[in-house]
Design a protein around this motif. Structure first.
Motif, short mmCIF file in Angstrom:
data_model
loop_
_atom_site.label_atom_id
_atom_site.label_comp_id
_atom_site.label_asym_id
_atom_site.label_seq_id
_atom_site.Cartn_x
_atom_site.Cartn_y
_atom_site.Cartn_z
N GLY A 45 1.36 36.34 60.76
CA GLY A 45 2.02 35.85 61.69
C GLY A 45 3.54 35.29 61.28
O GLY A 45 4.05 35.24 62.48
N ARG A 46 3.78 34.98 60.49
CA ARG A 46 5.48 35.10 60.53
C ARG A 46 6.11 36.91 59.79
O ARG A 46 6.85 37.17 59.72
N PHE A 47 5.41 36.97 58.32
CA PHE A 47 6.06 38.19 57.57
C PHE A 47 5.22 39.72 58.77
O PHE A 47 3.88 39.93 58.89
N THR A 48 6.15 40.50 57.95
CA THR A 48 5.36 41.69 58.91
C THR A 48 6.15 43.22 57.71
O THR A 48 7.36 42.69 57.48
N SER A 77 6.23 47.21 56.75
CA SER A 77 6.46 48.35 57.78
C SER A 77 7.36 49.03 56.48
O SER A 77 7.60 48.96 55.57
N ARG A 78 7.14 50.44 56.54
CA ARG A 78 7.97 51.24 55.79
C ARG A 78 8.20 53.31 57.17
O ARG A 78 7.45 52.69 58.15
N ASP A 79 9.05 53.69 56.22
CA ASP A 79 9.95 54.53 56.86
C ASP A 79 9.47 55.92 55.57
O ASP A 79 10.60 55.48 54.84
N ASN A 80 8.92 56.94 55.80
CA ASN A 80 8.82 57.68 54.58
C ASN A 80 8.89 58.94 54.47
O ASN A 80 9.58 59.14 53.74
N TYR A 81 10.29 59.04 55.73
CA TYR A 81 11.26 59.69 56.16
C TYR A 81 12.28 59.80 55.02
O TYR A 81 13.25 59.73 54.63
N ARG A 82 12.77 57.61 55.39
CA ARG A 82 13.88 57.85 54.27
C ARG A 82 13.43 56.74 53.51
O ARG A 82 13.98 55.89 52.43
N ASN A 83 11.89 56.76 52.92
CA ASN A 83 11.28 56.29 51.61
C ASN A 83 11.82 55.10 51.62
O ASN A 83 12.32 54.57 50.57
N THR A 84 11.07 54.12 52.07
CA THR A 84 12.08 53.12 52.36
C THR A 84 11.36 51.98 52.70
O THR A 84 10.21 52.40 53.95
N VAL A 85 11.10 50.98 52.58
CA VAL A 85 9.74 49.64 52.81
C VAL A 85 10.66 48.74 53.14
O VAL A 85 11.89 48.00 52.71
N TYR A 86 9.79 48.24 54.47
CA TYR A 86 10.96 47.24 54.79
C TYR A 86 9.92 45.81 55.04
O TYR A 86 8.29 45.71 54.59
N LEU A 87 10.22 44.32 54.76
CA LEU A 87 9.85 42.99 54.37
C LEU A 87 10.70 42.30 55.92
O LEU A 87 11.75 41.72 55.75
N GLN A 88 9.35 42.68 57.08
CA GLN A 88 10.24 41.54 58.13
C GLN A 88 9.87 39.92 57.85
O GLN A 88 8.38 39.51 58.30
N MET A 89 10.42 38.53 58.07
CA MET A 89 9.80 37.40 57.63
C MET A 89 11.07 36.92 58.56
O MET A 89 12.22 36.70 58.96
N ASN A 90 9.54 36.52 59.30
CA ASN A 90 10.09 35.28 60.84
C ASN A 90 9.84 33.27 60.43
O ASN A 90 9.05 33.53 59.43
N SER A 91 10.46 32.45 61.09
CA SER A 91 10.17 31.59 60.84
C SER A 91 9.82 31.13 59.01
O SER A 91 8.71 30.66 58.77
N LEU A 92 10.76 31.09 58.66
CA LEU A 92 11.12 31.45 57.43
C LEU A 92 10.68 29.31 56.56
O LEU A 92 11.44 28.67 57.63
#
Length: 119
Positions: free
Chosen positions: A65-68, A70-85
């Motif tokens: 519920g706070r972290f999301t 995601s990944r972009d296989n075209y950019r070879n990148t994975v993300y971690l969106q962290m909210n309400s830290l």
């Protein structure tokens, strides 16, 4: 596969940060990707994971519920969106890549990026 994690920093409790991890030297979409973290004096723990094409995501209970992730296989990148830290999210965050069906078997680790959450 080489993994380069970025995006860490100092943030106040309740704030947000976005981590990203760029992969090179391999077939990114062949790997499930994950974020782990290690707080001072504690063992490294699984935080979030994502399937090879992003259809499935997984989170440890403390970040649901706070972290999301995601990944972009075209950019070879994975993300971690962290909210309400929270201060307890303070740790070095590592990205990881695996071809295994289990998150406990990691093939490649990134170098880590420090996230500090102040109260």
């Amino acid at each position: 596969v080489q993994l380069q994690a970025s995006g860490g920093g100092l943030v106040q409790a309740g704030g947000s940060l976005r981590l990203w991890c760029a992969a090179s030297g391999g077939t990114f979409s062949s790997h499930r990707m994950a974020w782990f973290r290690q707080a001072p004096g504690r063992e490294r723990e699984f935080v979030s994971g994502i399937s090879r094409y992003g259809a499935s995501t997984f989170h440890t209970d403390s970040v649901k519920g706070r972290f999301t992730i995601s990944r972009d296989n075209y950019r070879n990148t994975v993300y971690l969106q962290m909210n309400s830290l929270k201060p307890e999210d303070t740790a070095v965050y590592y990205c990881a890549a695996t071809t295994s069906s289990t998150w406990s078997s990691i093939d490649y680790w990134g170098q880590g990026t420090l996230v500090t959450v102040s109260s």
